[in-house]
Structures are given as structure tokens and as C-alpha cells.
Design an enzyme around this catalytic site. Structure first.
Site, PDB file in Angstrom:
ATOM      1  N   GLU A  47      23.191   5.319  -4.438  1.00 20.96           N
ATOM      2  CA  GLU A  47      22.503   6.254  -3.895  1.00 20.96           C
ATOM      3  C   GLU A  47      22.328   5.880  -2.218  1.00 20.96           C
ATOM      4  O   GLU A  47      22.242   4.821  -2.156  1.00 20.96           O
ATOM      5  CB  GLU A  47      21.012   6.716  -4.361  1.00 20.96           C
ATOM      6  CG  GLU A  47      20.038   5.663  -3.966  1.00 20.96           C
ATOM      7  CD  GLU A  47      18.713   5.834  -4.299  1.00 20.96           C
ATOM      8  OE1 GLU A  47      18.000   6.346  -3.400  1.00 20.96           O
ATOM      9  OE2 GLU A  47      18.021   5.458  -5.475  1.00 20.96           O
ATOM     10  N   LYS A 135      12.125   6.813 -12.578  1.00 23.92           N
ATOM     11  CA  LYS A 135      12.223   5.638 -11.676  1.00 23.92           C
ATOM     12  C   LYS A 135      10.812   4.939 -11.574  1.00 23.92           C
ATOM     13  O   LYS A 135      10.127   5.776 -10.854  1.00 23.92           O
ATOM     14  CB  LYS A 135      12.828   6.065 -10.413  1.00 23.92           C
ATOM     15  CG  LYS A 135      12.668   5.186  -9.300  1.00 23.92           C
ATOM     16  CD  LYS A 135      13.011   5.610  -7.886  1.00 23.92           C
ATOM     17  CE  LYS A 135      12.509   5.303  -6.626  1.00 23.92           C
ATOM     18  NZ  LYS A 135      13.051   5.778  -5.469  1.00 23.92           N
TER      19      LYS A 135
END
Length: 224
Positions: A47, A135
Site C-alpha cells: 500500500e 488492521k
């Protein structure tokens, strides 16, 4: 641009590789180069944080040049407009630092989401909003012991530990039940801001080797 990465495919791939790379810096082209370097060293999911100047251009460039089987996403995705921008740039998954409106927006479009959460209530809510995985951020606040305690009431929530996770800590989080760890500074250093890629590549190889060799008993110490 069609996105071949579904939420189920992302979840399966992250479970298998145990790693997600997180690029954050002050130079978009450098962040893109760092992301591609990580992919070349074995990271399949990378990412690029939207707080990086030029992040959307970097995502587009990485998407166009990524090795087969590698996927680029966007981090710090907070709003509907962010989701629009990331989708237009070719981002294949999104990551949030919190319970942001972007979770439902992306999930409704079929874009895989790794949603940031810390508390039990936040983790539960993240999954209710359509996240593929949670997350756990910042994981370093409670360490592997906190993750283990969190998983007791939520054994079916897939957690990815992010924040303060390095080579010495990764195996502890896997052992506590994390499906993967997210690696930012401990992997990239200053590479996302134009720093030397050579040491970053070496760290990437060590992380990939650690994840590959981990069998539930392996310790990070073995590869130091």
C-alpha cells in the site's frame, strides 16, 4: 480499470504470505520505486499512503509495472472522495487507520478493505461495515498479548498487526494469531522519501524469509 482482486482473494493471499508492506514518504516517485522494489523482493501486497505527495500517480505507475501476482493499494483512505480517487488511479485495495466512511464506500463497490481498529468495539464494527480484515493499529500499544486477548472473544476476525512491528516482533504477532503483519518504517526506512533502496531490499528479503520459514514455532531471532 478492472480490479482482479476480490476481498476473499486478498484475505487468502494475505493469510498465505503473512505480510503487507506500507510505503509512506514525502516523494511520490520515490514511494513508487520503493513499492516496486518490495514487490521484486517477494512482497505481494503493498500500500502507498495517501499522505505521500503524488501518491495517486505512484499507485497508477506501480499498478502498470507490478510483477504478476502483486497488488498495489492505498493507505490512509478516509473519505468517499478518497475511494473515488484511488479507484480511478487503479488502486486494488484500501487501508484505513480508523473507522472511516471509506470502509462502507469501498466495500459497497467490491474493493477489499483492511480497516483500522484498536478496541474490541472498533474491531467488531469494522467487520460489520464490510472490512475483509481488521488492521490492529497501533499494535505496539498492547503487543502480542493484547492481540491474543482480543482474539478470545473474536476468534473469527482476521487481524493484521500494524505499528511498531519489526523483524524481532513479527513472529510474536503471528504466534498470537495475526494472519499477517503490516510493515512500514521497519521495512522501508527512508526509501519512500528518496533514500537508498539497497538496505530496504535487504530488509525485505529478511522479512520474506522469516514469513516463509515461520511454522508456528519459528522465532524472529533465528534470522537476525
Amino acid at each position: 480499470m478492472e480490479n482482479p482482486l476480490t476481498p476473499d482473494a486478498l484475505l487468502a493471499g494475505v493469510r498465505r504470505t503473512r505480510l503487507v508492506a506500507i510505503v509512506r514518504g514525502n516523494d511520490g516517485p520515490a514511494a513508487g520505486r520503493a513499492a516496486l522494489a518490495a514487490m521484486e523482493e517477494g512482497f505481494q501486497y503493498v500500500e502507498i499512503a495517501l499522505t505521500t505527495p503524488g501518491a495517486l500517480d505512484a499507485i497508477s505507475e506501480v499498478r502498470a509495472s507490478a510483477p504478476v501476482g502483486c497488488f498495489v493499494g492505498a493507505g490512509t483512505v478516509l473519505t468517499k472522495q478518497d475511494v473515488d480517487n484511488v479507484a480511478a488511479a487503479g488502486g486494488q485495495f484500501i487501508v484505513t487507520p480508523s473507522l472511516a466512511p471509506s470502509i462502507e464506500e469501498a466495500a459497497g463497490r467490491g474493493i477489499p478493505v483492511l480497516a483500522g481498529a484498536l478496541t474490541p468495539s472498533e474491531a467488531y464494527e469494522a467487520m460489520n461495515r464490510g472490512a475483509a480484515a481488521v488492521k490492529l493499529f497501533p499494535a505496539s500499544i498492547g503487543g502480542p498479548g493484547y492481540l491474543k486477548a482480543l482474539r478470545d472473544p473474536f476468534p473469527d476476525i482476521p487481524f493484521i498487526a500494524v505499528g511498531g512491528v519489526g523483524l524481532d516482533e513479527a513472529a510474536g504477532y503471528w504466534g498470537a494469531g495475526a494472519i499477517a503483519v503490516g510493515l512500514g518504517g521497519p521495512l522501508f526506512g527512508d526509501a519512500g522519501s528518496g533514500g537508498d533502496l539497497a538496505p530496504m531490499r535487504e530488509r525485505a528479503r529478511r522479512f520474506v524469509a522469516l514469513a516463509t520459514q515461520y511454522d508456528g514455532r519459528a522465532a524472529a531471532e533465528s534470522l537476525r
